[in-house]
Design an enzyme around this catalytic site. Structure first.
Site, PDB file in Angstrom:
ATOM      1  N   TRP A 111       9.713   3.274  49.203  1.00  0.00           N
ATOM      2  CA  TRP A 111       8.531   3.501  50.055  1.00  0.00           C
ATOM      3  C   TRP A 111       7.394   4.099  49.246  1.00  0.00           C
ATOM      4  CZ3 TRP A 111       9.098   0.332  53.635  1.00  0.00           C
ATOM      5  CH2 TRP A 111      10.314   0.166  54.297  1.00  0.00           C
ATOM      6  N   LYS A 123      12.274   6.779  63.291  1.00  0.00           N
ATOM      7  CA  LYS A 123      13.386   7.547  62.744  1.00  0.00           C
ATOM      8  C   LYS A 123      13.659   8.814  63.544  1.00  0.00           C
ATOM      9  CE  LYS A 123      12.834   4.735  59.080  1.00  0.00           C
ATOM     10  NZ  LYS A 123      11.748   4.348  58.195  1.00  0.00           N
ATOM     11  N   ASP A 180       4.132  11.050  53.278  1.00  0.00           N
ATOM     12  CA  ASP A 180       4.844  10.128  54.163  1.00  0.00           C
ATOM     13  C   ASP A 180       6.102  10.860  54.627  1.00  0.00           C
ATOM     14  OD1 ASP A 180       6.413   8.211  55.360  1.00  0.00           O
ATOM     15  OD2 ASP A 180       6.435   6.824  53.655  1.00  0.00           O
TER      16      ASP A 180
END
Ligand SMILES: *Cc1c(COP(=O)(O)O)cnc(C)c1O
Length: 355
Positions: free
Chosen positions: A99, A190, A166
């Site tokens: 990511w 999540k 993030d």
């Protein structure tokens, strides 16, 4: 049989969230309509949107000068939205996984990117330390929890430049010092809601310092100025997010949740370290309390498939590791009950006994 949902994302939600979401699919806030068919401009949903944003501020202790918005496009859209809004000349990024490197790729479209450190050569098994961030960087970006590799920075770094993170897979898992950050973003799927909404916490005075024209939808100010209602927001995921946030408050807030998370993670890591069949993949000091990655020990490698089947038969869902790590990954998000972690540990013990 009871299923234990260890999926990495979309992932487990609290029973409270699912029950209230299901009820609202039938009848939302006494309107006689389903949450799936109401106007986002109706007073009932405007109240949901406002309450969810206010509860995020309350739970995370967000100081004045910040706004919370719900956006589309996933965390992946933030990879370009952050540099679009903040990057003038140069930005610094820490490369700790897939990511992070996806975020780096997008930032390069907007200016110079200084990758201050990377653990790519070690398949991202640790978080680099001791790196330098240039003081003339517009911002420093890091991924707080590396969902795929099971490493986590469970602290808020001190930086002389703007700080962006993030936090898709560990937001709400521990108290954060928001005042250190300029932008925090997180896909909701999540630790908050079903897929379809992304959360951003933005320091408003960090905006407006770039010269380029920013497309309306990609400008944080567009959404901030319209109370996160510039266009049609993802109504149902936001409703579900509010339920999760209410449940977090009921549990005693984020500090109480962190305590439970630490306990759950310790139960599983202790077993991985004790059990002769398994070993963890992440450096011990960087282990994530959200995503626990482990593989079979070398001499038991051929048992991997068999353990997969054994665990599935015991009700374990979603423990297959990401293809770039292999083995297993058990995601222990906030909604994961301790009893499910104990059930996984019992399965590992039983499998060891049989071999
Ligand atoms: C899941 C995840 C993403 C990707 O989120 P999308 O909403 O699918 O774009 C990005 N960063 C992290 C840390 C993640 O866990």
């Amino acid at each position: 049989m009871k299923k234990h949902n260890f999926s990495a994302g979309p992932s487990i939600l609290s029973e409270y969230t699912i029950k209230n979401a299901a009820a609202a699919v039938e009848n939302f806030a006494g309107t006689g309509l389903s949450i799936l068919e109401v106007s986002h401009r109706g007073k009932e949903f405007v109240a949901v949107n406002d309450e969810a944003r206010a509860l995020i501020k309350e739970l995370l202790d967000v100081p004045a000068g910040y706004e919370v918005v719900f956006l589309g496009g996933g965390a992946s859209m933030q990879f370009c939205m952050v540099p679009f809004n903040l990057l003038n000349k140069k930005a610094s990024y820490l490369d700790t996984g897939t990511w992070a490197s996806n975020a780096i790729k997008e930032a390069k479209l907007f200016g110079e990117v200084d990758v201050v450190a990377s653990s790519k050569d070690a398949n991202y098994t640790f978080i680099p330390k001791g790196y330098q961030v240039a003081e003339d960087s517009d911002y420093f970006h890091f991924t707080s929890n590396n969902t795929i590799y099971g490493t986590e920075m469970r602290y808020d770094p001190d930086m002389k430049v703007r700080l962006v993170s993030d936090m898709s897979s560990d937001i709400f898992s521990r108290p954060i010092d928001i005042s250190k950050y300029d932008i925090i973003y997180a896909g909701a799927q999540k630790n908050l809601a079903p897929a379809g909404v992304t959360l951003a916490i933005v320091r408003t005075d960090a905006l407006g310092h770039v010269d380029r024209a920013i497309p309306t939808m990609l400008n944080y100010n567009t959404h901030i100025k319209k109370d996160s209602m510039f266009n049609t927001p993802p109504v149902f995921p936001i409703f579900a997010a509010l339920q999760t946030l209410k449940w977090y408050k009921e549990l005693g807030g984020i500090a109480a949740i962190e305590k439970m998370n630490l306990e759950k993670a310790a139960i599983l890591y202790d077993e991985i370290d004790r059990n002769k069949l398994f070993k963890g993949t992440a450096a011990v000091e960087d282990r994530s309390i959200m995503n626990v990655c482990f593989v079979m020990n070398d001499e038991y490698k051929e048992l991997e498939e068999e353990f997969s089947k054994f665990a599935a038969a015991a009700g374990m869902v979603g423990i297959k590791g990401h293809r770039s790590v292999g083995g297993f990954r058990a995601s222990l998000y906030n909604a994961m009950p301790k009893s499910s972690v104990e059930a996984l540990v019992a399965t590992m013990k039983e499998f060891e006994k049989q071999h």
